[in-house]
Structures are given as C-alpha cells and as structure tokens.
Design a protein around this motif. Structure first.
Motif, PDB file in Angstrom:
ATOM      1  N   LEU A 201      24.026  -2.594  15.277  1.00 56.75           N
ATOM      2  CA  LEU A 201      23.787  -4.050  14.729  1.00 56.75           C
ATOM      3  C   LEU A 201      25.107  -4.736  14.487  1.00 56.75           C
ATOM      4  O   LEU A 201      24.980  -6.081  14.533  1.00 56.75           O
ATOM      5  N   SER A 202      26.023  -4.195  14.352  1.00 57.27           N
ATOM      6  CA  SER A 202      27.576  -4.515  14.078  1.00 57.27           C
ATOM      7  C   SER A 202      27.925  -5.567  15.202  1.00 57.27           C
ATOM      8  O   SER A 202      28.629  -6.257  15.000  1.00 57.27           O
ATOM      9  N   ILE A 203      27.422  -5.059  16.365  1.00 58.11           N
ATOM     10  CA  ILE A 203      27.581  -6.057  17.550  1.00 58.11           C
ATOM     11  C   ILE A 203      27.124  -7.460  17.317  1.00 58.11           C
ATOM     12  O   ILE A 203      27.656  -8.522  17.897  1.00 58.11           O
ATOM     13  N   LEU A 204      26.182  -7.483  16.703  1.00 57.38           N
ATOM     14  CA  LEU A 204      25.462  -8.758  16.211  1.00 57.38           C
ATOM     15  C   LEU A 204      25.991  -9.206  14.973  1.00 57.38           C
ATOM     16  O   LEU A 204      25.562 -10.278  14.481  1.00 57.38           O
ATOM     17  N   ASP A 205      27.160  -8.600  14.219  1.00 59.97           N
ATOM     18  CA  ASP A 205      27.627  -9.330  13.281  1.00 59.97           C
ATOM     19  C   ASP A 205      26.678  -8.733  11.849  1.00 59.97           C
ATOM     20  O   ASP A 205      26.681  -9.809  11.102  1.00 59.97           O
ATOM     21  N   LEU A 206      25.732  -7.771  12.085  1.00 54.43           N
ATOM     22  CA  LEU A 206      24.747  -7.584  11.040  1.00 54.43           C
ATOM     23  C   LEU A 206      25.173  -6.260  10.425  1.00 54.43           C
ATOM     24  O   LEU A 206      25.285  -5.367  11.197  1.00 54.43           O
ATOM     25  N   LYS A 207      25.033  -6.108   9.372  1.00 54.14           N
ATOM     26  CA  LYS A 207      25.227  -4.899   8.567  1.00 54.14           C
ATOM     27  C   LYS A 207      24.168  -4.847   7.219  1.00 54.14           C
ATOM     28  O   LYS A 207      24.571  -4.914   6.337  1.00 54.14           O
TER      29      LYS A 207
ATOM     30  N   TYR B  33      20.767   9.165   7.248  1.00 51.60           N
ATOM     31  CA  TYR B  33      22.106   9.043   7.736  1.00 51.60           C
ATOM     32  C   TYR B  33      21.879   7.997   8.971  1.00 51.60           C
ATOM     33  O   TYR B  33      23.032   7.120   9.107  1.00 51.60           O
ATOM     34  N   MET B  34      20.879   7.946   9.480  1.00 50.69           N
ATOM     35  CA  MET B  34      20.632   6.804  10.668  1.00 50.69           C
ATOM     36  C   MET B  34      20.738   5.424   9.801  1.00 50.69           C
ATOM     37  O   MET B  34      21.276   4.340  10.655  1.00 50.69           O
ATOM     38  N   PHE B  35      20.069   5.400   8.854  1.00 55.90           N
ATOM     39  CA  PHE B  35      20.207   3.967   8.075  1.00 55.90           C
ATOM     40  C   PHE B  35      21.318   3.724   7.195  1.00 55.90           C
ATOM     41  O   PHE B  35      21.439   2.730   6.118  1.00 55.90           O
ATOM     42  N   ASP B  36      22.296   4.706   7.077  1.00 55.68           N
ATOM     43  CA  ASP B  36      23.320   4.594   6.030  1.00 55.68           C
ATOM     44  C   ASP B  36      23.919   3.047   6.562  1.00 55.68           C
ATOM     45  O   ASP B  36      24.405   2.947   7.776  1.00 55.68           O
ATOM     46  N   VAL B  37      24.395   2.428   5.341  1.00 56.92           N
ATOM     47  CA  VAL B  37      25.083   1.400   5.710  1.00 56.92           C
ATOM     48  C   VAL B  37      26.468   1.240   6.448  1.00 56.92           C
ATOM     49  O   VAL B  37      26.726   0.360   7.220  1.00 56.92           O
ATOM     50  N   ASN B  38      27.376   2.357   6.015  1.00 49.39           N
ATOM     51  CA  ASN B  38      28.741   2.308   6.601  1.00 49.39           C
ATOM     52  C   ASN B  38      28.656   3.053   7.751  1.00 49.39           C
ATOM     53  O   ASN B  38      29.588   2.869   8.755  1.00 49.39           O
ATOM     54  N   VAL B  39      28.006   4.367   7.850  1.00 47.77           N
ATOM     55  CA  VAL B  39      28.280   5.183   9.071  1.00 47.77           C
ATOM     56  C   VAL B  39      27.069   5.347   9.940  1.00 47.77           C
ATOM     57  O   VAL B  39      27.212   6.038  10.861  1.00 47.77           O
TER      58      VAL B  39
END
Lengths: 292, 447
Positions: free
Chosen positions: A138-144, A125-131
């Motif tokens: 990483l979404s702060i850097l626009d990475l997903k 769940y830590m590595f879940d792409v959405n949650v």
C-alpha cells in the motif's frame, strides 16, 4: 427380529456413546454445575460459594458481555456469509477437471491446515503497520493504515484472517458435494438448453443445498467460538472492538480468575449456539434431505 | 557484521567470568549441597531478555551442584495461570517460579509461597557469602517483601518471599543524533518530552516522538502508569477508593494520549516488544519504559541505533517518580524439592552470576554489580542509580484485584481513549465506577 439382532446395533454403538458421555457430557454437566458457584482459579467448589442464578443475572446485566456478544454476532454473520460465497464460488470454478487442478486444490486447502494461533501470528505481522507486507504494497499508493490500532480496521483485519483460514473448509465440502451430484440432472439441464449460470443456480445449488446447510451450520458454530486468532492479533482491542465472546470468557477465567462466572458465560454461549443451530436445522432439514 | 567495542568488551568480560567462576562456585557449593546432588527441579521461566541471558548459566549450576534443572518456558503474562494451577495442588510440578511483581501479594495471601528467611537462617543450606544486603534495596523491598503496609509496601509486618531477579525501574532513552539535529536538549521535564515529541513528529519523516506500550489490556495500563506517578496520580488511595478520575490521573491520561498522537505509526496497538523495537529500529526518537532496553540497545543484531542512544532519568512532571517492577524468584510451598530450589535461587542471584548476566545484557540485581568497574564501562550506571533513587514502590497497587483492574477495566477504557473512541473525563469516571465495583465485590469496604 430376535432380541439379539435388535440389540446388536446398540452394543456396537455403546463404546462410542461411553466415550461421548465421558469426554463430552461430563465436562458440560460439570461446567453447568460450576456456573452456579463463585469459585476462583485453583480453589475447590464449596457449598458456601453457591450463588445460583445470580451469576447468570450478573452476566446478562454486564455491558461488556453484551458488547462482546454483539461483536461476536456481527463477526460471525460477516465471515460466514463471505466464506460461503467465496468457498462455493471457488468450488464451482475448480470443479472442472483441467490441467493442474490438483495442485491448485491443494494450495487452496493449505490455510485450513495451519494451527489457528499460528494464523493469528502470521496475520498480525501481515497487518503490522511498519514491517507488514500489506502496508509495504500500500505504500506504493502512499497509504499506511494502522490496521490493528484503529477499531474499525482491527475488526476488518480479524474478519480477513478468518475468511482466509476457513474459506478452504467451505471449498472442500462444496467441492466434494459437487463431485457427488447426480450428473444426469446436469446433463438434462444442458440438453434443455440451460446456460452455465442457469445450471448453477437452478440445478447444482439446489442439489447441493443439504451439504451447504451442514457446512453453514458448522461454520456458524465455529465462528461463534473463535478465540485463537483474535487472541494473537489484537487481544480483543482496541477497546473491546474485537473482543469475541470466547476471548471474554477466557479473560474472565484467567485474568479475573472467576471460574464460576466464566462457566456461566460458557453456558450462555452454548445456549446461543444451540438456538442458532436449532433454527438452521429446523428451517432447512439438511439431514432429512440427504436421507432421501 | 560490525562488532562494536562495547560488545567486544562485554563478550570478553562474560567469557572471563565464565572461565573463573565454576571453580569457585564448585568449591563453595560442592560440600554444602552435596546431599542435593542428583535431584531435578522444574522452574517456570519467562521468555524475556534478562532470562534469555540467565538461561545460559544453568548448565554451570548443574555442573557445580549436580542438581538438574528443567525449564518450563512461556510468555511472561501467561505464567500466572500455570503457576496458580500448580501451586493450588497438594504437590505441584514447579520447584521454582519466576513471578511478576504484581502477583506477589496474591500469592502470599493464598499461601502459595515459602517464606525465605527460615531458609536463609539454615546454615546447611544458605551460602555463607550470599550477602542479601548487597541486593539493590528498592528491588529487595519491592519484589521480595510482602505483608507490610497496604500488603505490599516495605515496613512493619513485611516478610521475605522472593528474591528480585530481572527487576527493573524506568529510564528515558533518546536519539542523540535526532536531538542534535533539531537543537533539542535531553528531556528533564515532561514539557521537554512533549516539545521534543511534537518537533520530531512534524519534522522527521517516518519517525514518531515517544514510543509506548498501548495494546489493549495489561500493556496500555502499563504505558499509562509511566505517566501517572510523575503527575502524583494514584489508581487507589489508602482507603482503597479509586482515584483514576482525579485531576492528576486525567492530566496523566491527556499526556499519554498526546504522546500516542505524536508517536510512531500504529503505536496505539504496540505491545512491549513492538514498543522497544520501534526505538531500536529507528522509528521513534524517545523511549520511556523499562531499563531492559540497556542490553538490546547495544546489540547490533537487535538495534540499528547502537551508537546514538543517550540515557537520562525518567523526566519530572510534578515530581520525579519512576517504575518499580520486574520479576523475582520464589519457591512454591508445595514443592517437594525446596532445598534444591533454594540452592538454585541463591546460585542464580549470587554476586558472581549477577555480574556475568549484566555484562551480557541482563539486568543487575546487586549494588556490587553496579560498582563493578567493568560493568561501569558498558552500563550507564550513574543514570541507573538515579532511576533507582526515584523508583516508586507504590507505582501500582499490588493487590489481588490488580490483574482484573489492569486488564479488564483500565486496559479497555484507556484503549478506547487513545484510539479516539471516547472522551477522557467521562471514560475515566466510568473506569472509577468499575474499579469501585471490583473492590466492593472483593470486600474492601466492609465495616
């Protein structure tokens, strides 16, 4: 020395040896026997099912077996190396008796206390792409990145998880080793003008070497047998990119239900693990050094 | 928390039946099964939305019959190991098992299951008002019958070994609001689906087209099978030769990969839970998988899209063809309490219980449940009937070797394809060769 005195140690060791024979050697011998038969889950071993060494030949020639062994060896080299470096490094940093050190040491040891299957679920769940929180940061850097959906990233994820869980193991043993070192050698180095770095490299690490070798040996054996984390996180995928050998054995036993073939694979893993362990033990002789 | 009209209606419906049924059930079961009172049975039970609802009825069964029930609950794919081990023993611990459709042939061939017809013919055990003909025909034949053509299809030689419970077919769910926003029509064909997937992926930020199962192993094979059948593809033919490298299977694989590429982020690793949640949490515009979505989709505690979901039949490629799958209840041959187990099996699948479970989000087993006026108000029954009509009993080959083919061959090769590690045609040719080896080892080609 009388016969009674000579036999006394063996008498005291006898119960432990008996338990080892029953609990360890018997299952291993039975697994070895099973590896010569083509037997399905739930079926008894019958003489008609004997296939001898052809099962081992089939295992060695199976490309998926070679692939999963390659993944396992690569995984073991990477995680054990990093765990040793990080674990020893943490031990050296936290060796000093400063305020709050007990709390920090307890916190660092916690990952090792969690059941591996729970660790696998947590990091899935830590590595879940959405949650997952990692992608949240990483979404702060626009990475997903799709961690568990791409072969390279999935392999990276299981390595990170194993390092998170077992670096504390190395840390605990290294710390115990450091605290048991002869302080006079360290004092002598300090008096001779050695810097902190020189003291670590030329005094502490050599003195710590026997314990580190045993730690290395234990981690290598464990890494080669890893199953629960990868089972929970990726089930060996994408493709076979994270299929560790133990998972391959598990699938052979409980997916294809070929118990004899799975036993043969287990014997192969035992041979590889024993060979690596023997190599480490003969090259470093840690037990002999500790006895000195 | 906002409570929708549908949820309120479902709750009232369930409560009403809960109040009315025990008295009836007690009268029906009290005398017939009086000799079974005080016995305990152990049931191997899956963790699954349908069974989560069904579990709530078990105390009533115990109150009505005096038969205590102990559940051994586990993740559904892991049940097989435990079941095989227990059913291999001279006397096993399980009195009732829940099996997945793809295990039925193996279980019967290995003489694990009790044939049910003799039990139904026993007037002292069989419920007089059970009415097996009311069970949805596709489910009864697909889940319950074994021994017919190819070993698993209905026809001459087929005998009843299980009762469907939590059976399923496939349905297409879509976001009515997203489709309206971009002028898309509800998909009737695969071309419609692909077009919609591309439009949503390109224009709706943070949303993918079609969510699918794709995790390596059983899940990626299941996700692929949803597209194989509409393109008239097969895994193996009537001579048990692999056909996964045929043009139809290649086309289905290409379409599957295209849906992955236009799907939600991370979709190539989705298991079923992640697949369904991607749709329910608003990250995908379409879902084409099991009808087990009906219950969670209208539950506000699980779904953010309760009011915006539309349903249509599984779209057409070369033909209309959907999944037939799910679970059934069976009695192990080595159970020491077969009569009590049979009582449990009948009671759980009886008409009254089926309506109650369906009303609370479970999956219907009977025609009468679909005809029930209160179920019609909360279930897309007309779409469901169409989905049943096109369900394909040969959706996957239900042979002993299927688990190995599904998880170790297709489950690996398809995962390599959808993650871009390998090309479709050569990889499916490799898969065909591996399937051929498995079938040869199993003795299918002996002359």
């Amino acid at each position: 020395m009388s016969l009674q005195r000579r036999l006394t140690p063996y008498v005291f060791a006898a119960p432990a040896v008996a338990i080892m024979v029953i609990g360890l050697f018997y299952p291993v011998v039975e697994a070895l026997r099973l590896s010569f038969y083509e037997v399905r889950l739930g079926e008894p071993i019958s003489p008609q099912a004997f296939r001898g060494l052809t099962i081992f030949l089939e295992a060695v020639q199976d490309p998926s077996v070679r692939d999963s062994m390659a993944v396992t060896l690569e995984f073991s080299v990477i995680v054990v190396t990093l765990e040793m470096v990080l674990g020893v490094g943490l031990a050296l940093v936290l060796e000093a008796p400063i305020r709050g050190m007990t709390v920090l040491r307890t916190l660092f040891v916690l990952p090792m206390m969690i059941a591996p299957i729970c660790v696998g679920l947590i990091w899935r769940y830590m590595f879940d792409v959405n949650v997952g929180p990692i992608n949240g940061w990483l979404s702060i850097l626009d990475l997903k990145p799709a961690w568990l959906a791409e072969p390279g990233l999935a392999f990276f994820a299981i390595c990170v998880t194993d390092i998170w869980q077992f670096t504390p193991f190395v840390f605990v043993l290294a710390l115990a080793g450091l605290q048991g070192l002869d302080r006079s050698a360290i004092e002598a180095a300090r008096i001779d003008g050695a810097s902190a770095w020189q003291t670590i490299v030329y005094v502490k690490l050599p003195l710590l070497a026997p314990i580190l070798m045993i730690t290395l040996l234990m981690r290598v054996i464990d890494a080669l047998r890893g199953l629960e984390v990868v089972y929970a996180m990726t089930n060996g995928g994408p493709g076979l990119s994270t299929e560790l050998f133990s998972l391959h054995i598990y699938k052979s036993a409980f997916v294809t239900q070929r118990m004899g073939y799975s036993a043969a694979l287990s014997v192969c893993l035992l041979i590889v693990t024993t060979a690596l362990s023997a190599l480490l033990l003969t090259r470093t002789s840690p037990l002999r050094r500790l006895a000195r | 928390m906002r409570i929708s009209r549908r949820n309120a209606l479902g709750t009232v419906l369930g409560a009403g039946f809960a109040a009315a049924c025990p008295a009836y059930i007690s009268r029906a079961a009290g005398t017939r099964w009086a000799s079974l009172k005080g016995q305990s049975i152990v049931v191997n039970w899956p963790s699954h939305p349908h069974y989560d609802v069904a579990k709530t009825l078990i105390p009533e069964f115990t109150a009505a019959t005096g038969i205590k029930v102990e559940l051994d609950e586990m993740q559904y794919l892991r049940m097989k190991d435990a079941q095989v081990l227990e059913m291999s023993k001279p006397q096993g611990d399980y009195d009732v098992i829940v099996y997945v459709i793809m295990w039925k042939t193996e279980y019967v061939r290995r003489n694990f299951l009790t044939e049910l017809a003799p039990l139904f013919a026993n007037d002292e055990l069989a419920m007089p008002n059970y009415d097996a003909s009311d069970i949805i025909t596709a489910y009864y034949e697909g889940l319950g019958l074994v021994g017919g053509p190819r070993g698993y299809l209905p026809g001459p030689g087929a005998k009843l070994y299980g009762i469907p419970y939590g059976a399923e077919c496939s349905v297409m769910a879509y976001r009515k609001d997203i489709f309206a926003k971009y002028g898309l029509t509800p998909p009737k064909t695969y071309d419609d689906m692909l077009h919609a997937a591309h439009v949503v992926k390109e224009k709706e930020r943070g949303m993918g087209g079609l969510t699918q199962r794709a995790q390596a192993g059983h899940q990626v094979t299941a996700g692929w099978l949803y597209h194989l059948s509409p393109y008239e593809g097969q895994v193996i033919d009537d001579r048990f030769e692999p056909r996964v490298a045929d043009p139809a299977a290649i086309k289905a694989t290409e379409v599957y990969k295209e849906f992955i590429d236009t799907g939600p982020l991370g979709g190539a690793a989705f298991d079923f839970g992640q697949c369904i949640n991607s749709f329910l949490q608003g990250q995908s515009a379409m879902y084409c998988d099991s009808i087990s979505i009906f219950g969670p989709a209208r539950d506000p505690s699980k779904s953010k899209v309760t009011e915006t979901v539309g349903y249509v039949v599984h779209p057409k490629a070369n033909r209309y063809s959907g999944e037939l799958g799910g679970f059934g209840l069976a009695i192990p041959r080595n159970s020491a309490r077969r009569e009590a187990a049979f009582a449990f099996l009948q009671w759980m699948t009886a008409a009254q219980q089926d309506v109650r479970v369906t009303a609370q989000g479970g999956q219907p087993t009977r025609w009468s449940t679909l005809d029930h006026p209160d179920v019609k108000k909360i279930y897309p029954v007309d779409v469901y009937r169409e989905c049943l009509r096109i369900s394909n009993p040969d959706w996957r080959p239900i042979i002993n070797e299927w688990t190995e083919i599904s998880e170790k061959v297709l489950g690996v090769r398809l995962s390599e394809i959808i993650t871009g590690k390998s090309e479709i045609k050569p990889t499916m040719a490799v898969a065909a060769g591996e399937i051929k080896q498995i079938m040869t080892r199993a003795g299918y080609y002996k002359t």
